[in-house]
Design an enzyme around this catalytic site. Sequence first.
Site, short mmCIF file in Angstrom:
data_model
loop_
_atom_site.label_atom_id
_atom_site.label_comp_id
_atom_site.label_asym_id
_atom_site.label_seq_id
_atom_site.Cartn_x
_atom_site.Cartn_y
_atom_site.Cartn_z
N GLY A 182 -36.39 16.86 34.22
CA GLY A 182 -37.51 17.47 34.94
C GLY A 182 -38.83 16.81 34.63
O GLY A 182 -39.69 16.65 35.50
N CYS A 183 -39.00 16.42 33.38
CA CYS A 183 -40.24 15.77 32.96
C CYS A 183 -40.37 14.38 33.57
O CYS A 183 -41.46 13.97 33.97
CB CYS A 183 -40.29 15.68 31.44
SG CYS A 183 -40.16 17.27 30.60
N SER A 184 -39.27 13.66 33.65
CA SER A 184 -39.28 12.29 34.14
C SER A 184 -39.20 12.16 35.66
O SER A 184 -39.71 11.21 36.23
CB SER A 184 -38.12 11.50 33.52
OG SER A 184 -38.34 11.32 32.15
#
Length: 170
Positions: free
Chosen positions: A57-59
């Site tokens: 999700g962060c990337s």
Amino acid sequence: MGRRFIWFHYVIWFQVGEKIPSVELFEDNPGNKVNIADVAKGKRVVIFGVPGAFTPGCSKTHLPGYVSRADEIKAKNVAEIICVSVNDPFVMGAWGEANGAKGKVRMLADTCAAFTKAVDLDLDLAAVLGSVRSKRYAMLVDDGVVKAIEVEPDNTGLTCSIADTFVKNL
């Protein structure tokens, strides 16, 4: 036998109107300490926190959204966009490089979660990511004072703290 209800009350200690704490983070390497309160002094900055560099999700969503909208965000009188994660500075640097963040989003490592804990946005993800990590959030800080803060209701989702949504707070 009657029903038992357990109520959970979630309170964020760190709220609009609070000054961000003076905590040293790291940029690029352990020798480059950056005091987050000093970075925010005298200007408007967006600080967003993520559970971990290189996580899906962060990337795929969180960091790329701020990178792609950096010019638009900075055009709204925002001097800097800062990504904070409980990772080491080498990982944060590599993650920023992999996502084209240079010149758009500063990648700051909160190695021991000192900032994350000081703003009461820590989350125990030891079972999944090996340690205490950050809840997913975004905040607008003006001269060191929080003007807006959005924390994901489930701590890790991608709704209110992503660039596409948070830009409304600017």
